[in-house]
Motif scaffolding. Structure first.
Motif, short mmCIF file in Angstrom:
data_model
loop_
_atom_site.label_atom_id
_atom_site.label_comp_id
_atom_site.label_asym_id
_atom_site.label_seq_id
_atom_site.Cartn_x
_atom_site.Cartn_y
_atom_site.Cartn_z
N ARG A 184 -16.21 -0.35 2.49
CA ARG A 184 -15.06 -1.22 2.18
C ARG A 184 -14.49 -1.84 3.46
N ARG A 185 -14.30 -1.01 4.47
CA ARG A 185 -13.75 -1.49 5.75
C ARG A 185 -14.68 -2.52 6.39
N THR A 186 -15.97 -2.26 6.35
CA THR A 186 -16.95 -3.18 6.94
C THR A 186 -16.95 -4.52 6.22
N VAL A 187 -16.89 -4.49 4.90
CA VAL A 187 -16.86 -5.73 4.11
C VAL A 187 -15.57 -6.51 4.41
N GLN A 188 -14.45 -5.82 4.45
CA GLN A 188 -13.18 -6.50 4.74
C GLN A 188 -13.18 -7.12 6.13
N ASP A 189 -13.70 -6.39 7.11
CA ASP A 189 -13.78 -6.93 8.47
C ASP A 189 -14.66 -8.18 8.51
N SER A 190 -15.77 -8.13 7.80
CA SER A 190 -16.68 -9.27 7.75
C SER A 190 -16.02 -10.47 7.09
N GLU A 191 -15.28 -10.23 6.02
CA GLU A 191 -14.58 -11.32 5.34
C GLU A 191 -13.52 -11.94 6.24
N ARG A 192 -12.83 -11.12 7.00
CA ARG A 192 -11.81 -11.64 7.92
C ARG A 192 -12.44 -12.50 9.00
N SER A 242 -15.20 -14.19 8.82
CA SER A 242 -15.81 -15.41 8.30
C SER A 242 -14.81 -16.34 7.63
N ALA A 243 -13.57 -15.89 7.46
CA ALA A 243 -12.55 -16.74 6.83
C ALA A 243 -12.12 -17.83 7.81
N PRO A 244 -11.97 -19.04 7.30
CA PRO A 244 -11.51 -20.13 8.19
C PRO A 244 -10.07 -19.88 8.64
N GLU A 245 -9.79 -20.22 9.88
CA GLU A 245 -8.44 -20.02 10.41
C GLU A 245 -7.53 -21.14 9.92
N ALA A 246 -6.29 -20.78 9.66
CA ALA A 246 -5.33 -21.77 9.14
C ALA A 246 -4.68 -22.53 10.27
#
Length: 50
Positions: A36-44, A46-50
């Motif tokens: 879960r932690r690894t997936v969340q870190d990866s999503e963060r 790869s998320a575009p910055e605002a």
């Protein structure tokens, strides 16, 4: 919930089980937390910055 069979080398299994025990968790719970932690870190990352 999905069941997953995971094959680990004996030495890796022993080390992971020991780490889970030091965290007072079952191996399954510890692995779920790690994934879960690894997936969340990866999503963060790869998320575009605002």
């Amino acid at each position: 919930m999905i069941k997953l069979n995971l094959r680990l080398p004996d030495d890796l299994y022993a080390k992971a089980k020991a780490l889970a025990a030091t965290d007072d968790r079952s191996l399954n719970s510890w692995l779920v937390s790690l994934v879960r932690r690894t997936v969340q870190d990866s999503e963060r990352r790869s998320a575009p910055e605002a």
